[in-house]
Structures are given as structure tokens and as C-alpha cells.
Motif scaffolding. Structure first.
Motif, PDB file in Angstrom:
ATOM      1  N   ASP A 154       0.672  13.880  -4.871  1.00  0.00           N
ATOM      2  CA  ASP A 154       1.556  13.447  -5.954  1.00  0.00           C
ATOM      3  C   ASP A 154       2.875  12.875  -5.434  1.00  0.00           C
ATOM      4  N   ASN A 155       3.156  13.082  -4.152  1.00  0.00           N
ATOM      5  CA  ASN A 155       4.397  12.602  -3.555  1.00  0.00           C
ATOM      6  C   ASN A 155       4.164  11.207  -2.978  1.00  0.00           C
ATOM      7  N   TYR A 156       4.747  10.197  -3.589  1.00  0.00           N
ATOM      8  CA  TYR A 156       4.538   8.807  -3.169  1.00  0.00           C
ATOM      9  C   TYR A 156       4.867   8.616  -1.697  1.00  0.00           C
ATOM     10  N   GLU A 157       5.956   9.192  -1.212  1.00  0.00           N
ATOM     11  CA  GLU A 157       6.396   8.986   0.174  1.00  0.00           C
ATOM     12  C   GLU A 157       5.371   9.508   1.188  1.00  0.00           C
ATOM     13  N   ASP A 158       4.599  10.510   0.807  1.00  0.00           N
ATOM     14  CA  ASP A 158       3.626  11.075   1.741  1.00  0.00           C
ATOM     15  C   ASP A 158       2.574  10.055   2.180  1.00  0.00           C
ATOM     16  N   TRP A 159       2.219   9.135   1.309  1.00  0.00           N
ATOM     17  CA  TRP A 159       1.158   8.181   1.633  1.00  0.00           C
ATOM     18  C   TRP A 159       1.570   7.255   2.776  1.00  0.00           C
ATOM     19  N   GLU A 160       2.833   6.913   2.841  1.00  0.00           N
ATOM     20  CA  GLU A 160       3.336   6.119   3.963  1.00  0.00           C
ATOM     21  C   GLU A 160       3.565   6.995   5.194  1.00  0.00           C
ATOM     22  N   LYS A 161       4.139   8.166   4.985  1.00  0.00           N
ATOM     23  CA  LYS A 161       4.531   9.025   6.097  1.00  0.00           C
ATOM     24  C   LYS A 161       3.345   9.497   6.926  1.00  0.00           C
ATOM     25  N   TYR A 162       2.269   9.880   6.277  1.00  0.00           N
ATOM     26  CA  TYR A 162       1.157  10.502   6.994  1.00  0.00           C
ATOM     27  C   TYR A 162      -0.045   9.590   7.203  1.00  0.00           C
ATOM     28  N   PHE A 163      -0.149   8.508   6.429  1.00  0.00           N
ATOM     29  CA  PHE A 163      -1.367   7.702   6.507  1.00  0.00           C
ATOM     30  C   PHE A 163      -1.094   6.225   6.776  1.00  0.00           C
ATOM     31  N   PHE A 164      -0.526   5.527   5.810  1.00  0.00           N
ATOM     32  CA  PHE A 164      -0.375   4.084   5.973  1.00  0.00           C
ATOM     33  C   PHE A 164       0.583   3.721   7.103  1.00  0.00           C
ATOM     34  N   GLY A 165       1.617   4.518   7.327  1.00  0.00           N
ATOM     35  CA  GLY A 165       2.550   4.242   8.407  1.00  0.00           C
ATOM     36  C   GLY A 165       1.921   4.428   9.779  1.00  0.00           C
ATOM     37  N   PRO A 166       1.468   5.655  10.117  1.00  0.00           N
ATOM     38  CA  PRO A 166       0.855   5.870  11.437  1.00  0.00           C
ATOM     39  C   PRO A 166      -0.388   5.015  11.670  1.00  0.00           C
ATOM     40  N   GLY A 167      -1.132   4.726  10.590  1.00  0.00           N
ATOM     41  CA  GLY A 167      -2.392   3.995  10.750  1.00  0.00           C
ATOM     42  C   GLY A 167      -2.298   2.506  10.521  1.00  0.00           C
ATOM     43  N   GLY A 168      -1.084   1.975  10.344  1.00  0.00           N
ATOM     44  CA  GLY A 168      -0.923   0.588   9.939  1.00  0.00           C
ATOM     45  C   GLY A 168      -1.647  -0.421  10.806  1.00  0.00           C
ATOM     46  N   ASP A 169      -1.468  -0.352  12.122  1.00  0.00           N
ATOM     47  CA  ASP A 169      -2.084  -1.338  13.019  1.00  0.00           C
ATOM     48  C   ASP A 169      -3.604  -1.241  13.007  1.00  0.00           C
ATOM     49  N   PHE A 170      -4.131  -0.053  12.803  1.00  0.00           N
ATOM     50  CA  PHE A 170      -5.573   0.159  12.773  1.00  0.00           C
ATOM     51  C   PHE A 170      -6.185  -0.328  11.456  1.00  0.00           C
ATOM     52  N   LEU A 171      -5.528  -0.013  10.340  1.00  0.00           N
ATOM     53  CA  LEU A 171      -6.088  -0.316   9.022  1.00  0.00           C
ATOM     54  C   LEU A 171      -6.030  -1.795   8.681  1.00  0.00           C
TER      55      LEU A 171
END
Length: 388
Positions: A158-175
Motif C-alpha cells: 500500500d506504500n507507493y514509495e516501496d515499489w521504487e525503493k525495493y523493486f523498480f529502483g534496484p531492478g531498473g537496468d534489468f527490467l
């Protein structure tokens, strides 16, 4: 100033299409260009020429912050490049070119990776997020055709910031270049962001898809095992439940050589957070020829012996793999292994699987790139299995 704040990232690969998604800081239009990928066969300039020829373009002028464009009319198993564009009264942004590959045809080998707990491990992670970054970097080295995430992408869905912090941010180059699928974990909380950010087949919390010779089925174990009853079932794993009926009908309809399921709660793990009530589904898996089941929730790696009817069966059993990859909780393992455990280790990891017409090769690899477990499953034309 208009900014790209997530992505781009890839969804729903088929032989002839790909979904491309991204998020902008403000509502804006969307456009994707697909570029010809021309191989260089001599010289030292790299594998592909700088992509310049635009094959097709897809756009949407309706302003949005989360952008989803599906490109169709592509060739199977083919490399392309893409550019993305967004614009509004505050400016324009673009990004690319980035590569992607459409799904292979039946009969053609491919590879995929599996991990989980990018957010579920966050409360125990003392590395300041380096574990996630390392796992994504190691998966990228193996250049998979697609990736499965077995839930708990975030700490609080439910926390919008978590999606960038734990997933889209660290995985950006891969995804950017690797399409992915995910199932719901308990940390997602069935939040609306899961449904907004991903383009899985409806209803998104459970679905299936084909890729090469593999039929993949995603289940929502958090629906079968409600939080208020956990770890007991809610009495809904039977005919008349929408997800259960979907599972039966989907398995019956598939003629794929390999059938692989993934869902969050593990029915088998010699550690904490085993959810034994989910074993009610195992007879269904066995009846319809499931080969592998991927789970998570317990933040360890564990591979079972082949299991059928509650015992080890090397002739026709199913292997259950807990891939709690982006984390490690050794204290969650029991002091000694259970009967069903073949290999188990609590270290950050991912799993690489190579699928051919008659073999599945699995390798478990840690965050430093070291191999620590492997096995091969062979299936002949009559469906007889051999494990080695």
C-alpha cells in the motif's frame, strides 16, 4: 519538468507482441517506437548496428502517469529495440533505445530466472539494499528471456514509495530488457499498485501464459490462505471457488510439454512458515502432470525430492522449490531437514532454468555468482521423467 520515474519495463511477451510500461511524474501522452535490430557480422563495432530504422509506432494521446502500450505484429524469437516518449504542457521526455526479444516458438529452447523477497527481506537486511542490487546484477549476467518473482516485491504494497525503493529502483537496468511476471505475496497486501503497475492476464492475482514449451500458472496463495486464518485455509480450495476452478480448467486445457506453477506460500519447506494446508492442491498438480512448483515466503533456498502422494517418487513426482532469493534467514531453517528436502541453504540467490523440448536444467546461484545447487529433469516422448 516532466520526468520518467519508473521504467521503462516489459510485460506479457508473446511470439508476436510485447507490452511496454513506464511511469511519469505528471500525466502525459505515450508513444513507443519499435526499431529494426540489424546484426553486424564483421568488424569490432558490437553485436548490432545503432538502431535507426523505425518499424512501427504505437501511441496514446490520453494523459496518464502510468503508461501501457502493447506492440503487435512482431516476429517470434526476434530481437528488437524500442524508444519511449511522453509529452505534456510542461515538456517532453524520451528514453532508449533498449533491446527486447519476443517469445520463442514451441520446440525452441529458452531460459528464465526466478527470485523473490526483494521487499519481504527488507526488515532484516543490513546491507542498505545491496542484496537486491546484487541479485538483479547477477540475473542480468545470465541474460534470461524472462523472469519470475515469487511475491513480496515490496515491504508494504500500500506504500507507493516501496515499489521504487525495493523493486523498480534496484531492478531498473534489468527490467528494461527482461519481461517479468509475479505473484502476490503477503507483503503486497493485495494493494491496488500491484494491479496498476503490472499487465498480467486478468484477473492478475492468478493467471497463466505459455512461453516456448512451458505452460506457466500463477496462483494467489494469499487468497487461498486468508491473513485472518493464516496458516489455515479458508475452506475455499474446492470446486466452486473461482481460482480453484480456473486451476482445474487451465491444467486440463494445456498440452504443453512442461507445466510450472508459482505461488507465494510453500506447501513444503523444512523451515518456518511452511503452509501445509496448501498440500490440498497437490493431488490436482499430480493429476494433471505438473513438473515444478516455485514458492517463497520462507526466505531461504530449498529444493524438495520429487514428491507424489505425500512420499518421495523419482518416477513421477513433482519438485517443489522455495526461491526466497533476495534475502537469507538461516534462523528460519529447522535444526535438521525434513524427509522431503533434497537440498537447502539460506543465502541470497536466484534460480536459473533452461527449458528445452525434453530437459529442464536448474541452477541455484548466489549473489556473488557462485553455483551451489543444480539438477536436470528429463522427460521422454511418453512423459516418463528422469532426475539427475
Amino acid at each position: 519538468m516532466l520526468l520518467i520515474v519508473k521504467g521503462p519495463y516489459l510485460q506479457r511477451p508473446t511470439e508476436n507482441s510485447m507490452t511496454i510500461m513506464w511511469e511519469t511524474s505528471d500525466p502525459a501522452s505515450s508513444r513507443v517506437e519499435i526499431l529494426l535490430a540489424e546484426r553486424i557480422h564483421s568488424g569490432h563495432q558490437g553485436n548490432y548496428k545503432k538502431p535507426e530504422v523505425v518499424l512501427t509506432s504505437v501511441s496514446n494521446d490520453n494523459p496518464s502517469t502510468i503508461h501501457l502500450l502493447r506492440v503487435t505484429g512482431l516476429e517470434p524469437g526476434t530481437m528488437y529495440f524500442y524508444n519511449i516518449f511522453s509529452a505534456n504542457e510542461h515538456g517532453e521526455v524520451q528514453s532508449g533505445p533498449y533491446p527486447f526479444k519476443t517469445a520463442v516458438r514451441r520446440g525452441e529452447p529458452f531460459s528464465f530466472t526466478v527470485t523473490s523477497e526483494t521487499g519481504g527481506f527488507s526488515g532484516f537486511d543490513l546491507s542498505d539494499g545491496l542484496t537486491n542490487i546484487n541479485i538483479f546484477k547477477q540475473m542480468q549476467r545470465y541474460r534470461p528471456d524472462l523472469t519470475l518473482f515469487i511475491g513480496d516485491l515490496v515491504n508494504d504494497g500500500d506504500n507507493y514509495e516501496d515499489w521504487e525503493k525495493y523493486f523498480f529502483g534496484p531492478g531498473g537496468d534489468f527490467l528494461i530488457s527482461t519481461p517479468f511476471y509475479s505473484c502476490l505475496g503477503n507483503h503486497e497486501n493485495n494493494a491496488s499498485w500491484y494491479y496498476d503497475f503490472f499487465d498480467f492476464n486478468s484477473p492478475k492475482n492468478y493467471y497463466s501464459f505459455d512461453y516456448g514449451d512451458v505452460h506457466f500458472i500463477c496462483l494467489d496463495s494469499t487468497d487461498f490462505i486468508k491473513s485472518e486464518h493464516y496458516p489455515a485455509s479458508s475452506g475455499n480450495m474446492s470446486t466452486g471457488n473461482d481460482q480453484y476452478d480456473f486451476l482445474i480448467h487451465d491444467l486440463q486445457a494445456s498440452s504443453a510439454k512442461w507445466k510450472i506453477l508459482f505461488f507465494h506460500y510453500p506447501p513444503y519447506v523444512s523451515g518456518g512458515y511452511q503452509v501445509e494446508d496448501l498440500r490440498q492442491l497437490c493431488p490436482v498438480f499430480e493429476q494433471y502432470g505438473v513438473d515444478l512448483v516455485f514458492n517463497s515466503h520462507t526466505i531461504v533456498y530449498e529444493r524438495s525430492h520429487p514428491i507424489r502422494e505425500g512420499i518421495v517418487d523419482f518416477h513421477d513426482g513433482i519438485i517443489y522449490i522455495v526461491a526466497g532469493g533476495a534475502g537469507a534467514m538461516p534462523e528460519w531453517l529447522l535444526p535438521k531437514r525434513e524427509w522431503h528436502t533434497s537440498q537447502s541453504l539460506a543465502i541470497p540467490h536466484f534460480v536459473q532454468v533452461v527449458a528445452t523440448n525434453d530437459h529442464l536444467e536448474l541452477r541455484a546461484i548466489d549473489e556473488e555468482g557462485r553455483l551451489f545447487d543444480k539438477f536436470t529433469l528429463r522427460k521422454d516422448s511418453d512423459g516418463n521423467k528422469t532426475y539427475f
